[in-house]
Design a protein around this motif. Structure first.
Motif: not given
Length: 312
Positions: A234, A237, A253
């Motif tokens: 995360n 990203s 993802r």
């Protein structure tokens, strides 16, 4: 020797001391007095005419005789589970339980997806999927605490049977707008020019990274670390940092289009293997045997279709 002692309470208490590493902790888990555990251990040692533990200041460790007895107990109990399962199968009851220990990259998405597909055909089979580090996965399979280990490995493990194995390379994970995102391959030398989001030093993946960077004289300093994979994914990203993992942990993802994964050309990053592990010499219960075959068939089919193999 009174061989009945090998099938009684003493053996159960003995195994709890093996697992706990001390009489006091074993007694707490068994909800009995420590003296009761000590008496049963003493009874076993008298009946077998040998010491079973090395007594140390910080606890008890099984000696060679204790290891042999522990191996006997584990296999005996696993055989009871198998026979029970096969009796149920003879009665037409398509039930059973499959206990799996897996590393994080497989436990979150890959295995739940496989279990869903499997249960469409065998809805009566129940699963327990728990997440551990690689060394703990191997230990739990070896000790009979789980039926199957799904993990990555760098070398063969003592006492384990590898039901299926194939390459599981480490990939560089980054945001779609990262300057390296369009590359077909990248090297650690290129990647370490950017901020790094790294797993904790206890992980085998981090150890591989540190070894490879050290060999090449590269700096491998993290701007963020975590003992879980998904906070790192995360994080990268939403910035130009890079993290590392296998493809299985990223499938959803990657489909969502928040990140991309680029293969690494460095030799060490391509030496891991995906493994489905079981206890060597164990006759697997029907439900476990069937799921192992199902996993193997799914992996072979993905390879045949040219899909990237899972890499946790």
């Amino acid at each position: 020797m009174n061989q009945r002692v090998l099938q009684e309470v003493a053996l159960r208490y003995f195994m709890e001391v093996v697992r706990a590493g001390s009489v006091t902790e074993a007694a707490s888990r068994l909800d009995v007095a420590p003296s009761a555990v000590s008496r049963q251990i003493g009874r076993l040692e008298r009946e077998l005419d040998t010491l079973l533990f090395e007594r140390r200041a910080r606890g008890m460790t099984p000696n060679a005789a204790g290891e042999l007895l522990a191996a006997h107990a584990r296999r005996a109990w696993l055989d009871v589970e198998r026979v029970t399962d096969e009796i149920l199968a003879l009665r037409g009851l398509r039930t059973g339980e499959v206990r799996i220990a897996a590393t994080e990259g497989f436990a979150y998405e890959f295995l739940p997806s496989m279990v869903i597909q499997f249960q469409k055909k065998w809805p009566g089979i129940h699963f327990a999927v728990d997440m551990f580090v690689q060394a703990e996965v191997a230990r739990r399979v070896r000790d009979g605490e789980v039926d199957i280990g799904v993990t990555v490995s760098l070398s063969s493990e003592r006492g384990l049977n590898v039901e299926h194995r194939h390459p599981s390379p480490i990939m560089a994970v980054m945001a779609l707008d990262h300057p390296l995102a369009s590359r077909r391959l990248v090297s650690l030398a290129q990647v370490t020019a950017y901020p790094l989001a790294l797993p904790s030093k206890a992980s085998t993946l981090r150890q591989l990274l540190d070894i490879s960077c050290s060999r090449q004289g590269l700096q491998c300093d993290a701007v963020i670390t975590s003992n879980h994979l998904y906070p790192l994914i995360n994080y990268v990203s939403e910035c130009h940092a890079v993290t590392f993992c296998g493809e299985a942990a990223l499938r959803r993802r990657l489909v969502e289009g928040r990140i991309t994964a680029v293969p690494l050309r460095d030799r060490e990053m391509n030496e891991r293997h995906f493994e489905v592990q079981t206890l060597a010499g164990r006759h697997l219960p029907e439900a476990v045997r069937t799921f192992v075959s199902f996993l193997r068939e799914q992996m072979v089919e993905e390879e045949r279709l040219g899909l990237r193999p899972p890499a946790g």
